[in-house]
Design a protein around this motif. Structure first.
Motif, PDB file in Angstrom:
ATOM      1  N   ALA B   1      -7.046  29.820  11.109  1.00 38.37           N
ATOM      2  CA  ALA B   1      -6.297  29.299   9.937  1.00 38.37           C
ATOM      3  C   ALA B   1      -5.855  27.885  10.164  1.00 38.37           C
ATOM      4  CB  ALA B   1      -5.255  30.258   9.844  1.00 38.37           C
ATOM      5  N   GLN B   2      -5.764  27.254   8.936  1.00 26.18           N
ATOM      6  CA  GLN B   2      -5.496  25.929   9.458  1.00 26.18           C
ATOM      7  C   GLN B   2      -3.914  25.738   9.470  1.00 26.18           C
ATOM      8  OE1 GLN B   2      -7.184  26.755   6.679  1.00 26.18           O
ATOM      9  NE2 GLN B   2      -9.179  26.038   7.318  1.00 26.18           N
ATOM     10  N   THR B   3      -3.357  24.860  10.223  1.00 26.56           N
ATOM     11  CA  THR B   3      -1.916  24.802  10.069  1.00 26.56           C
ATOM     12  C   THR B   3      -1.447  23.131  10.002  1.00 26.56           C
ATOM     13  OG1 THR B   3      -1.802  24.182  12.831  1.00 26.56           O
ATOM     14  CG2 THR B   3      -1.380  26.570  11.899  1.00 26.56           C
ATOM     15  N   VAL B   4      -0.380  22.948   9.419  1.00 19.56           N
ATOM     16  CA  VAL B   4       0.209  21.352   9.585  1.00 19.56           C
ATOM     17  C   VAL B   4       1.454  21.412   9.975  1.00 19.56           C
ATOM     18  CG1 VAL B   4       0.720  19.724   7.488  1.00 19.56           C
ATOM     19  CG2 VAL B   4      -1.147  21.364   7.141  1.00 19.56           C
ATOM     20  N   GLU B  15      16.759   0.201   2.610  1.00 16.79           N
ATOM     21  CA  GLU B  15      16.013  -0.311   1.582  1.00 16.79           C
ATOM     22  C   GLU B  15      15.179  -1.495   1.834  1.00 16.79           C
ATOM     23  OE1 GLU B  15      18.649  -0.925  -1.670  1.00 16.79           O
ATOM     24  OE2 GLU B  15      17.390  -1.026  -3.221  1.00 16.79           O
ATOM     25  N   ALA B  16      14.057  -1.637   1.210  1.00 14.03           N
ATOM     26  CA  ALA B  16      13.264  -2.592   1.492  1.00 14.03           C
ATOM     27  C   ALA B  16      12.364  -2.862   2.796  1.00 14.03           C
ATOM     28  CB  ALA B  16      13.910  -4.178   1.311  1.00 14.03           C
ATOM     29  N   GLU B  17      12.732  -1.763   3.559  1.00  8.85           N
ATOM     30  CA  GLU B  17      12.182  -1.630   4.948  1.00  8.85           C
ATOM     31  C   GLU B  17      11.062  -0.731   4.867  1.00  8.85           C
ATOM     32  OE1 GLU B  17      14.093  -4.632   6.033  1.00  8.85           O
ATOM     33  OE2 GLU B  17      12.850  -3.564   8.003  1.00  8.85           O
ATOM     34  N   THR B  18      10.395  -0.707   6.063  1.00  6.22           N
ATOM     35  CA  THR B  18       9.186   0.298   6.061  1.00  6.22           C
ATOM     36  C   THR B  18       9.345   1.481   7.041  1.00  6.22           C
ATOM     37  OG1 THR B  18       7.515  -1.665   5.792  1.00  6.22           O
ATOM     38  CG2 THR B  18       6.755   0.218   6.748  1.00  6.22           C
ATOM     39  N   VAL B  19       8.717   2.430   6.595  1.00 10.95           N
ATOM     40  CA  VAL B  19       8.896   3.787   7.355  1.00 10.95           C
ATOM     41  C   VAL B  19       7.775   4.432   7.433  1.00 10.95           C
ATOM     42  CG1 VAL B  19       9.757   5.169   5.457  1.00 10.95           C
ATOM     43  CG2 VAL B  19      10.498   5.751   7.897  1.00 10.95           C
ATOM     44  N   THR B  20       7.588   5.242   8.451  1.00 10.14           N
ATOM     45  CA  THR B  20       6.331   5.962   8.894  1.00 10.14           C
ATOM     46  C   THR B  20       6.591   7.512   8.916  1.00 10.14           C
ATOM     47  OG1 THR B  20       4.956   4.163   9.490  1.00 10.14           O
ATOM     48  CG2 THR B  20       4.173   6.241   9.943  1.00 10.14           C
ATOM     49  N   LEU B  21       6.050   8.230   8.292  1.00  6.33           N
ATOM     50  CA  LEU B  21       6.295   9.633   8.429  1.00  6.33           C
ATOM     51  C   LEU B  21       4.913  10.459   9.050  1.00  6.33           C
ATOM     52  CD1 LEU B  21       7.735  10.514   4.699  1.00  6.33           C
ATOM     53  CD2 LEU B  21       8.860   9.756   7.039  1.00  6.33           C
ATOM     54  N   SER B  22       5.206  11.109  10.004  1.00  6.63           N
ATOM     55  CA  SER B  22       4.196  11.728  10.596  1.00  6.63           C
ATOM     56  C   SER B  22       3.563  13.171  10.430  1.00  6.63           C
ATOM     57  CB  SER B  22       4.347  11.891  12.469  1.00  6.63           C
ATOM     58  OG  SER B  22       5.023  10.569  12.835  1.00  6.63           O
ATOM     59  N   CYS B  23       2.493  13.242  10.681  1.00 11.73           N
ATOM     60  CA  CYS B  23       1.868  14.875  10.277  1.00 11.73           C
ATOM     61  C   CYS B  23       0.699  14.830  11.205  1.00 11.73           C
ATOM     62  CB  CYS B  23       1.383  14.871   9.024  1.00 11.73           C
ATOM     63  SG  CYS B  23       0.585  16.137   8.489  1.00 11.73           S
ATOM     64  N   THR B  24       0.534  16.050  11.770  1.00 15.06           N
ATOM     65  CA  THR B  24      -0.848  16.489  12.632  1.00 15.06           C
ATOM     66  C   THR B  24      -1.266  17.820  11.970  1.00 15.06           C
ATOM     67  OG1 THR B  24       0.433  17.694  14.274  1.00 15.06           O
ATOM     68  CG2 THR B  24      -0.200  15.283  14.632  1.00 15.06           C
ATOM     69  N   TYR B  25      -2.551  18.136  12.069  1.00  9.97           N
ATOM     70  CA  TYR B  25      -3.042  19.406  11.488  1.00  9.97           C
ATOM     71  C   TYR B  25      -3.967  20.010  12.474  1.00  9.97           C
ATOM     72  CZ  TYR B  25      -6.696  16.023  10.208  1.00  9.97           C
ATOM     73  OH  TYR B  25      -7.734  15.115  10.298  1.00  9.97           O
ATOM     74  N   ASP B  26      -4.366  20.938  12.200  1.00  8.50           N
ATOM     75  CA  ASP B  26      -5.266  21.733  13.158  1.00  8.50           C
ATOM     76  C   ASP B  26      -6.332  22.462  12.271  1.00  8.50           C
ATOM     77  OD1 ASP B  26      -5.389  24.565  15.591  1.00  8.50           O
ATOM     78  OD2 ASP B  26      -6.646  22.748  15.311  1.00  8.50           O
ATOM     79  N   VAL B  66      -1.743   5.427   4.195  1.00 10.70           N
ATOM     80  CA  VAL B  66      -1.876   6.587   5.365  1.00 10.70           C
ATOM     81  C   VAL B  66      -2.590   5.961   6.525  1.00 10.70           C
ATOM     82  CG1 VAL B  66      -1.749   8.570   3.656  1.00 10.70           C
ATOM     83  CG2 VAL B  66      -4.211   7.534   4.431  1.00 10.70           C
ATOM     84  N   ASN B  67      -2.401   6.482   7.565  1.00 12.26           N
ATOM     85  CA  ASN B  67      -3.242   6.135   8.875  1.00 12.26           C
ATOM     86  C   ASN B  67      -3.865   7.545   9.115  1.00 12.26           C
ATOM     87  OD1 ASN B  67      -4.345   5.305  11.247  1.00 12.26           O
ATOM     88  ND2 ASN B  67      -2.664   4.963  12.091  1.00 12.26           N
ATOM     89  N   PHE B  68      -5.094   7.669   8.710  1.00 12.60           N
ATOM     90  CA  PHE B  68      -6.109   8.947   9.162  1.00 12.60           C
ATOM     91  C   PHE B  68      -6.650   8.767  10.167  1.00 12.60           C
ATOM     92  CE2 PHE B  68      -8.119  12.715   8.554  1.00 12.60           C
ATOM     93  CZ  PHE B  68      -9.552  12.580   8.176  1.00 12.60           C
ATOM     94  N   GLN B  69      -6.428   9.786  11.163  1.00 13.69           N
ATOM     95  CA  GLN B  69      -7.149   9.575  12.507  1.00 13.69           C
ATOM     96  C   GLN B  69      -7.703  10.948  12.835  1.00 13.69           C
ATOM     97  OE1 GLN B  69      -7.336   6.669  14.548  1.00 13.69           O
ATOM     98  NE2 GLN B  69      -5.917   5.594  13.137  1.00 13.69           N
ATOM     99  N   LYS B  70      -9.147  11.262  12.237  1.00 13.66           N
ATOM    100  CA  LYS B  70      -9.682  12.238  12.357  1.00 13.66           C
ATOM    101  C   LYS B  70      -9.772  12.876  13.361  1.00 13.66           C
ATOM    102  CE  LYS B  70     -13.457  14.587   9.972  1.00 13.66           C
ATOM    103  NZ  LYS B  70     -14.850  14.468   9.054  1.00 13.66           N
ATOM    104  N   ALA B  71     -10.278  12.149  14.670  1.00 12.11           N
ATOM    105  CA  ALA B  71     -10.397  12.966  15.924  1.00 12.11           C
ATOM    106  C   ALA B  71      -9.132  13.288  16.394  1.00 12.11           C
ATOM    107  CB  ALA B  71     -10.972  11.811  16.847  1.00 12.11           C
ATOM    108  N   ALA B  72      -7.957  12.544  16.019  1.00 12.94           N
ATOM    109  CA  ALA B  72      -6.959  13.157  16.641  1.00 12.94           C
ATOM    110  C   ALA B  72      -6.016  14.211  15.959  1.00 12.94           C
ATOM    111  CB  ALA B  72      -5.846  11.889  16.903  1.00 12.94           C
ATOM    112  N   LYS B  73      -6.759  14.344  14.772  1.00 13.04           N
ATOM    113  CA  LYS B  73      -6.050  15.139  13.466  1.00 13.04           C
ATOM    114  C   LYS B  73      -4.801  14.880  13.281  1.00 13.04           C
ATOM    115  CE  LYS B  73      -9.201  18.921  14.762  1.00 13.04           C
ATOM    116  NZ  LYS B  73      -9.322  20.079  15.336  1.00 13.04           N
ATOM    117  N   SER B  74      -4.424  13.442  12.840  1.00 10.03           N
ATOM    118  CA  SER B  74      -3.311  12.931  12.620  1.00 10.03           C
ATOM    119  C   SER B  74      -3.390  12.123  11.203  1.00 10.03           C
ATOM    120  CB  SER B  74      -2.813  11.874  13.670  1.00 10.03           C
ATOM    121  OG  SER B  74      -1.671  11.132  13.271  1.00 10.03           O
ATOM    122  N   PHE B  75      -2.330  12.351  10.400  1.00 12.71           N
ATOM    123  CA  PHE B  75      -2.294  11.929   9.222  1.00 12.71           C
ATOM    124  C   PHE B  75      -0.929  11.347   8.744  1.00 12.71           C
ATOM    125  CE2 PHE B  75      -3.918  11.214   4.929  1.00 12.71           C
ATOM    126  CZ  PHE B  75      -3.065  11.804   3.828  1.00 12.71           C
TER     127      PHE B  75
END
Lengths: 112, 118
Positions: B1-4, B15-26, B66-75
């Motif tokens: 089963a997939q997990t996120v 406000e006006a700054e940049t932010v990055t939210l992390s996600c990994t999946y399996d 997005v920054n999609f890193q398929k090998a690392a399963k990161s999004f």
């Protein structure tokens, strides 16, 4: 822009009562879904529906739950005998093109 | 089963700054789709951006990328020039490519609550 609508926005019911949550998908969509989100938790898949039958259901979707598309426009979720743990936000989604599910605004169900 | 997995329960950004939210999946699949959904206080689920796993190029939608890193399963999701209206819960989500050609359930992460500060 077409959108998925859901009624009611908030439903309060007593434990053991039956509830029907209604959804009107986008008109040319053929794939329909129900999800639920218990407060503070992740959104969970309940059931998918296509061609007037269930295509997939989760473990949550037990015999207390049923879905139907009675008139070609509405898509309903029925809970036969509600439990306290059924309290959640219920989202309907519909889909036409691959990989594009459109969600409705949700129905908040409160079971007392 | 997939997990996120979303490991940041809450984040804030000026406000006006940049932010990055992390996600990994399996997943053991090679063909799948990834999404970021936004859920403002109204609780409507709004699709922000979508990435097809077979595409190497990262998806962009205006201020969202997005920054999609398929090998690392990161999004991860990057929001540039943050606006007050970006305040919301953000859910990372996965859909299997499967045999149904893109008509599958969506599996969600637990969400990251983003607060944009004036």
């Amino acid at each position: 822009e077409p959108e998925v609508t859901q009624t009611p926005s908030h439903q309060v019911t007593q434990m053991g009562q039956e509830v029907i949550l209604r959804c009107v998908p986008i008109s040319n969509h053929l794939y329909f879904y129900w999800y639920r989100q218990i407060l503070g938790q992740k959104v969970e898949f309940l059931v998918s529906f296509y061609n007037n039958e269930i295509s997939e259901k989760s473990e949550i979707f037990d015999d207390q739950f049923s879905v139907e598309r009675p008139d070609g426009s509405n898509f309903t979720l029925k809970i036969r005998s509600t439990k306290l743990e059924d309290s959640a936000m219920y989202f309907c989604a519909s889909q036409a093109a691959a990989y594009e599910q459109y969600f409705g605004p949700g129905t908040r169900l409160t079971v007392t | 089963a997939q997990t996120v997995t979303q490991s940041q329960p809450e984040m804030s950004v000026q406000e006006a700054e940049t932010v990055t939210l992390s996600c990994t999946y399996d997943t053991s699949e090679n063909n799948y789709y990834l999404f970021w959904y936004k859920q403002p206080p109204s609780r409507q689920m709004i699709l922000v951006i979508r990435q097809e796993a077979y595409k190497q190029q990262n998806a962009t939608e205006n201020r969202f990328s997005v920054n999609f890193q398929k090998a690392a399963k990161s999004f991860s999701l990057k929001i540039s020039d943050s606006q007050l209206g970006d305040t919301a819960m953000y859910f990372c989500a996965f859909m299997s490519g499967g045999n149904s050609g893109g008509y599958q359930k969506v599996t969600f992460g637990i969400g990251t609550k983003l607060q944009v500060i004036p």
